[in-house]
Enzyme design. Structure first.
Site, short mmCIF file in Angstrom:
data_model
loop_
_atom_site.label_atom_id
_atom_site.label_comp_id
_atom_site.label_asym_id
_atom_site.label_seq_id
_atom_site.Cartn_x
_atom_site.Cartn_y
_atom_site.Cartn_z
N GLY A 1 4.75 1.37 4.77
CA GLY A 1 6.05 2.02 4.61
C GLY A 1 7.10 1.17 3.91
CE LYS B 1 0.22 3.48 4.82
NZ LYS B 1 0.02 3.63 6.23
CD GLU C 1 -3.09 5.42 6.68
OE1 GLU C 1 -3.11 5.56 5.45
OE2 GLU C 1 -2.11 4.96 7.30
CG HIS D 1 -5.86 1.67 5.13
ND1 HIS D 1 -5.46 2.64 6.02
CD2 HIS D 1 -4.80 0.85 4.95
CE1 HIS D 1 -4.20 2.39 6.36
NE2 HIS D 1 -3.78 1.32 5.73
N GLY E 1 2.21 2.12 10.79
CA GLY E 1 3.13 3.25 10.65
C GLY E 1 3.78 3.68 11.96
CB SER F 1 5.16 -1.71 12.07
OG SER F 1 4.67 -0.39 12.27
CD GLU G 1 -3.51 -2.83 7.32
OE1 GLU G 1 -2.42 -3.07 6.82
OE2 GLU G 1 -4.14 -1.79 7.13
CG ASN H 1 -1.68 1.25 1.43
OD1 ASN H 1 -1.80 2.06 0.51
ND2 ASN H 1 -2.22 1.45 2.63
C1 PEP Z 1 -0.83 0.03 6.03
O1 PEP Z 1 -0.90 1.22 5.75
O2 PEP Z 1 -1.70 -0.73 5.63
C2 PEP Z 1 0.30 -0.43 6.83
C3 PEP Z 1 0.28 -1.64 7.29
O3 PEP Z 1 1.32 0.48 7.04
P1 PEP Z 1 2.75 0.18 7.71
O4 PEP Z 1 3.27 -1.10 7.11
O5 PEP Z 1 3.60 1.36 7.36
O6 PEP Z 1 2.52 0.04 9.18
#
Ligand code: PEP
Length: 255
Positions: free
Chosen positions: A238, A15, A101, A99, A177, A216, A171, A13
């Site tokens: 990320g 983003k 966010e 998601h 993040g 993460s 998640e 992803n």
């Molecule tokens: C995500 O945005 O779905 C995600 C898991 O981000 P990160 O891996 O940066 O924690």
């Protein structure tokens, strides 16, 4: 790696990151290393504006294209939105829905996410349904209730049959993040809960459903997470912006 019936899946992803040039260079790096990416299925989800370019670059490669969001409505007067039919038309196979966010920053509730899930399925896209609790919810002992509420909204709207062509991503919001990852045991507990809920409706679909972990994930922690019996790969934020790191995560999933 536990022997699993399900082909592992790793989805990146991106983003709201990356210029056109950066997106092109990242895809170039992924394609250069894709042969050594292992047996996992790999998907990348760039921003809407990059989908067509990235799709052209990926043509003929084993890497699939996904979007980060979709409109719940059919094409029409919805300024600024992107319809599932449009995503399918330009070669998307997957689309992330719900998601955290989008839920937290854009007010998407379970009902809207369920409608997005349905829109994706109507047009042959595979929705990646994101579910997960906040830190306050986990600390308050509400993890199972929150995750099942989010899952049940899509299950009630679309039926268990729709999950034959869907993916669920667990998640935990506190892990996205933040550099703080769920332990493999914490992830496994929730993944088993998700699979069990689908299994109450349809055992066959439950056994084939891929449940991804997101939060993460990095090359250094991927293997221990993906080794859990109900963790079928990852949704990567990320770390999906660096070709080498992302490909290492794909190798960890593919065994
Ligand atoms: C995500 O945005 O779905 C995600 C898991 O981000 P990160 O891996 O940066 O924690």
């Amino acid at each position: 790696m536990n022997p699993k019936l399900r082909r592992p899946l790793v989805a990146g992803n991106w983003k709201m990151h990356g210029s056109r040039g950066e997106a092109g260079r990242l895809v170039g790096g992924l394609l250069a290393g894709a042969a050594g990416a292992g047996a996992a299925e790999v998907v990348i989800c760039p921003a809407f504006v990059h989908l067509a370019d990235v799709g052209r670059q990926l043509a003929g490669s084993p890497i699939a294209l996904g979007a980060q969001d979709v409109c719940a409505e059919e094409p029409g007067a919805h300024t600024g939105e992107v319809a599932a039919a449009m995503l399918a038309d330009i070669g998307c196979r997957y689309v992330i829905v719900g998601h955290s966010e989008r839920r937290a920053l854009y007010g998407e509730d379970d009902a809207l996410v369920a409608r997005k899930f349905l829109a994706a399925r109507r047009h042959g896209l595979v929705p990646v349904l994101c579910v997960g609790e906040t830190l306050a919810e986990r600390d308050g002992g509400a993890t199972a209730a929150v995750v099942l509420r989010q899952l049940d909204a899509a299950l009630a709207a679309a039926g268990a049959g729709a999950f034959e062509q869907a993916v669920v991503a667990y998640e935990p919001v506190w892990a996205i993040g933040t550099g703080r990852t769920a332990t493999p045991e914490q992830a496994q507990e929730v993944h088993a809960l998700i699979r069990g809920r689908i299994g109450e409706k349809d055992a066959r679909i439950s056994a084939s459903l891929r449940v991804l972990y997101g939060g993460s994930v990095k090359a250094g922690n991927a293997l221990e997470l993906f080794s859990m019996p109900d963790v079928d790969g990852g949704l990567i934020g990320g770390a999906s912006l660096q070709a080498g790191e992302f490909l290492a995560i794909c190798r960890a999933a593919g065994g």
